[in-house]
Enzyme design. Structure first.
Site, PDB file in Angstrom:
ATOM      1  N   HIS A  11     -11.650  49.424  16.019  1.00  0.00           N
ATOM      2  CA  HIS A  11     -11.761  49.939  17.388  1.00  0.00           C
ATOM      3  C   HIS A  11     -12.776  49.146  18.210  1.00  0.00           C
ATOM      4  CE1 HIS A  11     -15.713  51.711  16.615  1.00  0.00           C
ATOM      5  NE2 HIS A  11     -15.241  52.085  15.432  1.00  0.00           N
ATOM      6  N   GLU A  89     -13.089  56.773   9.691  1.00  0.00           N
ATOM      7  CA  GLU A  89     -14.281  56.067   9.229  1.00  0.00           C
ATOM      8  C   GLU A  89     -14.888  56.787   8.029  1.00  0.00           C
ATOM      9  OE1 GLU A  89     -15.983  53.697   8.488  1.00  0.00           O
ATOM     10  OE2 GLU A  89     -17.079  53.030  10.270  1.00  0.00           O
TER      11      GLU A  89
END
Length: 207
Positions: A11, A89
């Protein structure tokens, strides 16, 4: 050249990246710079002629926003996207939301370094990279890889550690080697795979 295409993208810069905070499963959006990084990734992919058949993303806003901007640049906003917590994550547990310098003051620099850069030691209430691999790898094998091997051009937008887990498997790296790998935000990594799922070629599309 193989048609078995897999593109991984971390990202764009998040608000908490900018503030030097442990993020993990917390859900900040991307910054203005992160928006620019995502759009640039989309433009680079478009310039190289990439068109995708499948897209996967984590459940976190920063990855979803990045992918949506990439697909917008590609003119592929109608492409179905599959999101899953398996691509999230690494969970930093009690470190989540803390400034990294403050965490070092609280627990000591050496301990925080161990939590960040060891393969199998987790911070309190959180995950190690080994734990992250244990949830990310089965999803890759069961949900992502079969389509890639069928020739579906696939993009995955996720996070530093969930992507490290995939890269470790793709490139057959040791835990020591993958822990040294730094992943830039918003830079597409292009893999072409052989029929046995090993890597034929790899390119970082940094522009």
């Amino acid at each position: 050249m193989s048609d078995r295409l897999l593109v991984l993208v971390r990202h764009g810069q998040s608000e908490w990246n900018l503030k030097n905070l442990f993020t993990g499963w917390k859900d900040p959006d991307i910054t203005a710079q992160g928006v620019d990084e995502a759009k640039r990734a989309g433009k680079l992919l478009k310039a190289e002629g990439f068109v995708f058949d499948a897209a996967f993303v984590s459940e976190l806003t920063r990855a979803k926003h990045t992918l949506s901007l990439i697909l917008e640049e590609l003119g592929q906003t109608s492409l179905p996207v599959k999101s899953d917590i398996a691509l999230n994550e690494r969970d930093y547990g009690d470190l989540s939301g803390l400034n990294k310098d403050d965490a070092r003051k609280k627990w000591g620099e050496e301990q925080v370094h161990i939590w960040r850069r060891s393969y199998d030691v987790a911070p309190p209430g959180g995950e190690s990279l080994k734990d992250t691999l244990a949830r990310t790898l089965p999803y890759y094998v069961q949900e992502i890889l079969p389509g890639v091997l069928r020739g579906e051009r696939t993009i995955v937008t996720a996070h530093g550690n969930s992507l490290r887990a995939l890269i470790m498997v793709l490139e057959r790296l040791s835990p020591e080697a993958i822990l040294k790998r730094e992943l830039a935000t918003g830079v597409p990594i292009i893999y072409r795979l052989r029929a046995d799922a090993t890597v034929e070629s790899k390119t970082d599309l940094a522009g």
